[in-house]
Design a protein around this motif. Structure first.
Motif, PDB file in Angstrom:
ATOM      1  N   UNK A 129      79.329 -18.790  12.419  1.00 52.01           N
ATOM      2  CA  UNK A 129      79.069 -20.190  12.800  1.00 52.01           C
ATOM      3  C   UNK A 129      77.708 -20.308  13.489  1.00 52.01           C
ATOM      4  N   UNK A 130      77.432 -19.321  14.350  1.00 46.21           N
ATOM      5  CA  UNK A 130      76.135 -19.316  15.048  1.00 46.21           C
ATOM      6  C   UNK A 130      75.001 -19.059  14.067  1.00 46.21           C
ATOM      7  N   UNK A 131      75.263 -18.162  13.088  1.00 44.60           N
ATOM      8  CA  UNK A 131      74.243 -17.844  12.083  1.00 44.60           C
ATOM      9  C   UNK A 131      73.903 -19.045  11.216  1.00 44.60           C
ATOM     10  N   UNK A 132      74.917 -19.812  10.830  1.00 47.50           N
ATOM     11  CA  UNK A 132      74.692 -21.020  10.025  1.00 47.50           C
ATOM     12  C   UNK A 132      73.848 -22.030  10.786  1.00 47.50           C
ATOM     13  N   UNK A 133      74.147 -22.152  12.079  1.00 48.77           N
ATOM     14  CA  UNK A 133      73.380 -23.074  12.914  1.00 48.77           C
ATOM     15  C   UNK A 133      71.928 -22.614  13.031  1.00 48.77           C
ATOM     16  N   UNK A 134      71.752 -21.294  13.124  1.00 43.05           N
ATOM     17  CA  UNK A 134      70.411 -20.721  13.280  1.00 43.05           C
ATOM     18  C   UNK A 134      69.534 -20.990  12.066  1.00 43.05           C
ATOM     19  N   UNK A 135      70.141 -20.998  10.873  1.00 37.88           N
ATOM     20  CA  UNK A 135      69.357 -21.261   9.651  1.00 37.88           C
ATOM     21  C   UNK A 135      69.443 -22.738   9.243  1.00 37.88           C
ATOM     22  N   UNK A 136      69.834 -23.564  10.226  1.00 35.59           N
ATOM     23  CA  UNK A 136      69.815 -25.030  10.087  1.00 35.59           C
ATOM     24  C   UNK A 136      70.818 -25.558   9.065  1.00 35.59           C
ATOM     25  N   UNK A 137      71.984 -24.914   8.982  1.00 33.27           N
ATOM     26  CA  UNK A 137      73.073 -25.430   8.158  1.00 33.27           C
ATOM     27  C   UNK A 137      74.012 -26.181   9.099  1.00 33.27           C
ATOM     28  N   UNK A 138      73.799 -27.488   9.194  1.00 28.63           N
ATOM     29  CA  UNK A 138      74.617 -28.273  10.119  1.00 28.63           C
ATOM     30  C   UNK A 138      75.655 -29.121   9.385  1.00 28.63           C
ATOM     31  N   UNK A 139      75.251 -29.728   8.252  1.00 24.96           N
ATOM     32  CA  UNK A 139      76.162 -30.563   7.477  1.00 24.96           C
ATOM     33  C   UNK A 139      76.440 -29.912   6.122  1.00 24.96           C
ATOM     34  N   UNK A 140      77.695 -29.590   5.838  1.00 26.64           N
ATOM     35  CA  UNK A 140      78.009 -28.956   4.550  1.00 26.64           C
ATOM     36  C   UNK A 140      77.847 -29.912   3.378  1.00 26.64           C
ATOM     37  N   UNK A 141      77.498 -29.366   2.230  1.00 23.86           N
ATOM     38  CA  UNK A 141      77.462 -30.163   1.002  1.00 23.86           C
ATOM     39  C   UNK A 141      78.897 -30.335   0.501  1.00 23.86           C
ATOM     40  N   UNK A 142      79.051 -31.164  -0.511  1.00 27.10           N
ATOM     41  CA  UNK A 142      80.395 -31.437  -1.039  1.00 27.10           C
ATOM     42  C   UNK A 142      81.060 -30.160  -1.561  1.00 27.10           C
ATOM     43  N   UNK A 143      80.292 -29.320  -2.261  1.00 29.94           N
ATOM     44  CA  UNK A 143      80.882 -28.101  -2.812  1.00 29.94           C
ATOM     45  C   UNK A 143      81.295 -27.149  -1.691  1.00 29.94           C
ATOM     46  N   UNK A 144      80.524 -27.105  -0.614  1.00 29.85           N
ATOM     47  CA  UNK A 144      80.879 -26.243   0.519  1.00 29.85           C
ATOM     48  C   UNK A 144      82.136 -26.755   1.228  1.00 29.85           C
ATOM     49  N   UNK A 145      82.236 -28.072   1.376  1.00 28.00           N
ATOM     50  CA  UNK A 145      83.422 -28.671   2.005  1.00 28.00           C
ATOM     51  C   UNK A 145      84.696 -28.335   1.242  1.00 28.00           C
ATOM     52  N   UNK A 146      84.603 -28.316  -0.094  1.00 28.44           N
ATOM     53  CA  UNK A 146      85.799 -28.133  -0.913  1.00 28.44           C
ATOM     54  C   UNK A 146      86.123 -26.664  -1.183  1.00 28.44           C
ATOM     55  N   UNK A 147      85.091 -25.825  -1.311  1.00 29.76           N
ATOM     56  CA  UNK A 147      85.316 -24.442  -1.730  1.00 29.76           C
ATOM     57  C   UNK A 147      85.627 -23.509  -0.558  1.00 29.76           C
ATOM     58  N   UNK A 148      84.909 -23.656   0.548  1.00 31.63           N
ATOM     59  CA  UNK A 148      85.083 -22.712   1.662  1.00 31.63           C
ATOM     60  C   UNK A 148      86.540 -22.636   2.140  1.00 31.63           C
ATOM     61  N   UNK A 149      87.237 -23.776   2.359  1.00 28.49           N
ATOM     62  CA  UNK A 149      88.640 -23.674   2.797  1.00 28.49           C
ATOM     63  C   UNK A 149      89.531 -22.947   1.788  1.00 28.49           C
ATOM     64  N   UNK A 150      89.281 -23.141   0.503  1.00 36.45           N
ATOM     65  CA  UNK A 150      90.092 -22.490  -0.535  1.00 36.45           C
ATOM     66  C   UNK A 150      89.904 -20.974  -0.488  1.00 36.45           C
ATOM     67  N   UNK A 151      88.652 -20.517  -0.383  1.00 35.11           N
ATOM     68  CA  UNK A 151      88.394 -19.077  -0.346  1.00 35.11           C
ATOM     69  C   UNK A 151      88.838 -18.463   0.980  1.00 35.11           C
ATOM     70  N   UNK A 152      88.792 -19.232   2.057  1.00 34.34           N
ATOM     71  CA  UNK A 152      89.314 -18.721   3.326  1.00 34.34           C
ATOM     72  C   UNK A 152      90.818 -18.465   3.238  1.00 34.34           C
ATOM     73  N   UNK A 153      91.496 -19.231   2.364  1.00 36.87           N
ATOM     74  CA  UNK A 153      92.934 -19.037   2.138  1.00 36.87           C
ATOM     75  C   UNK A 153      93.195 -17.975   1.069  1.00 36.87           C
ATOM     76  N   UNK A 154      92.136 -17.340   0.583  1.00 36.47           N
ATOM     77  CA  UNK A 154      92.225 -16.279  -0.433  1.00 36.47           C
ATOM     78  C   UNK A 154      92.915 -16.754  -1.709  1.00 36.47           C
ATOM     79  N   UNK A 155      92.494 -17.929  -2.186  1.00 39.34           N
ATOM     80  CA  UNK A 155      93.012 -18.468  -3.451  1.00 39.34           C
ATOM     81  C   UNK A 155      91.949 -18.323  -4.536  1.00 39.34           C
TER      82      UNK A 155
END
Length: 453
Positions: free
Chosen positions: A15-41
């Motif tokens: 989370x700190x690394x994302x902030x450091x490289x200026x990733x503050x607002x996720x794109x639509x694909x990031x919003x939808x995909x990251x939760x799915x992969x975090x659930x290992x689907x």
């Protein structure tokens, strides 16, 4: 919706690394995909280049790596040296920004094999980013072992199919643990690719990201019907009348790139070329020289140009329309970046108008223009848009009709039109045949190398 980058399932370091490289607002694909992969689907994602899909899979994958376990835990594949190198650099940037002690290795064809093997011996990588062919080689020779891999990502899956690498992916996938999570990212999902993915994914999550802004509003996207004029001459006129900062010309084959480069050089222009036939060393040197401002003009094929980071492109010319219409988006997207204005010009003949209709259905808008007094000026195209639905691209029946009518007396230029349509039909079939031959030759060379090693 809560910001996925601040989700507590993501490690604080990431989370700190994302902030450091200026990733503050996720794109639509990031919003939808990251939760799915975090659930290992398992997931199949259809999203175009520039949608943010790379971090959509990098974040959950790096999140899951156990730094204490020194063996491969994740594999990411990309179909070309350039794309895999780009992915490797992005992964390293995120890892370093998050201060994670994760070993990431890059294995690609065309690079020093012995040096790559030494890296494995020095420290077993925890994340592997590779081209399918080199990965196949290392697994088959038991240089890499996949017993503990938890995540397997196929990036640019449609291009992996186009380049004939599905057999390599199949070889790898069969040797992965049954518990592995599969993810495939692709601009398009052809039937053959869909059938292949179904072999390894049982009822995966299907995520389709619509990209309404197919072409950036900062890009002026023009269309020129060249009629019976010489295509090379029109290209030369386009490149020289406005003196672009950097012009990128796209052609469909290595042979056409070579021919155009030679022609433009003979006209006194300093031109660089990029295609799959040049060596890796030459390619890197050329890109460095382009970024240093030593060239004003670059001629390239689609596959060679994908993944190459060339700044300052002010003009893109589609010398010919690609067989895969999706590539037009990638081509045109090379200009007008970072809020700057850009310009793209596509050259066509009347019989290609139905392909333009296909592009318009994808949401790409063109302005018809013509060259007058060394300037591009608007024109009203003499073909109505309703006529574009004709089957002019499916040439066989039309050719038959032209041949039957050829014996009748016609207006001047009619015979030339017949000849041109027949030649184009032959050329199209020859291209397809040549493509099959190249793939077959590659497979034979690979089998020969494997037998000799």
């Amino acid at each position: 919706m809560n910001n996925i980058f601040t989700n507590e399932k993501i490690r604080p370091e990431l989370r700190a690394g994302l902030k450091k490289i200026h990733f503050s607002q996720p794109t639509k694909v990031q919003e939808e995909v990251i939760p799915v992969l975090l659930e290992r689907k398992n997931v199949v994602v259809q999203a175009v280049t520039g949608s943010g899909k790379t971090h959509a899979f990098l974040v959950p994958i790096l999140n899951e790596i156990d730094e204490k376990l020194e063996y491969p835990q994740a594999i990411l594949t990309a179909p070309s040296r350039e794309l895999s190198e780009q992915l490797y650099q992005v992964a390293r940037q995120l890892r370093d920004a998050a201060s994670l002690d994760i070993s990431i290795a890059h294995f690609a064809g065309g690079s020093d094999r012995e040096r790559q093997m030494k890296k494995i011996n020095n420290r077993n990588p925890q994340v592997i980013i590779a081209t399918p062919g080199r990965l196949h080689d290392f697994v088959e020779k038991k240089i890499l072992f996949l017993d503990h891999v938890q995540n397997f990502v196929i990036d640019e899956a449609d291009m992996t199919l186009d380049m004939g690498f599905l057999a390599d992916i199949d070889f790898i996938a069969q040797r992965l643990p049954k518990t592995v999570t599969f993810a495939a990212f692709s601009a398009t999902i052809p039937v053959k690719l869909s059938n292949f993915l179904r072999k390894y994914m049982s009822q995966p999550e299907q995520i389709v990201i619509d990209n309404p802004a197919v072409i950036s509003p900062t890009i002026k996207n023009d269309l020129i019907d060249i009629g019976g004029k010489n295509r090379k001459r029109i290209l030369y006129q386009l490149l020289t009348m406005g003196q672009p900062y950097l012009a990128l010309v796209f052609a469909n084959t290595k042979q056409t790139v070579d021919e155009l480069t030679k022609f433009l050089q003979e006209q006194g222009l300093r031109v660089a070329k990029i295609h799959g036939g040049i060596t890796e060393r030459e390619r890197k040197r050329t890109v460095r020289e382009i970024n240093d401002g030593q060239y004003q003009y670059v001629v390239a094929t689609d596959l060679a140009a994908r993944g190459l980071d060339i700044d300052g492109v002010s003009l893109v010319v589609n010398y010919e329309i690609p067989r895969d219409l999706e590539f037009v988006v990638h081509r045109v997207g090379r200009t007008g970046r970072n809020g700057l204005s850009g310009h793209a010009v596509t050259l066509i003949r009347a019989e290609e108008m139905n392909r333009i209709a296909g592009l318009e259905k994808m949401g790409i808008h063109f302005d018809f223009v013509e060259i007058k007094n060394d300037e591009l000026v608007p024109r009203k195209h003499y073909h109505s848009r309703n006529e574009r639905s004709s089957d002019s691209y499916t040439v066989d029946n039309k050719v038959n009709g032209y041949v039957k009518k050829a014996k009748k007396k016609r207006k001047p230029g009619y015979k030339k039109k017949i000849k041109r349509v027949i030649q184009q039909d032959k050329a199209q079939k020859n291209k397809i045949e040549q493509r099959h031959k190249i793939r077959k030759a590659k497979q034979q060379r690979k089998r020969k190398r494997d037998n000799n090693s």
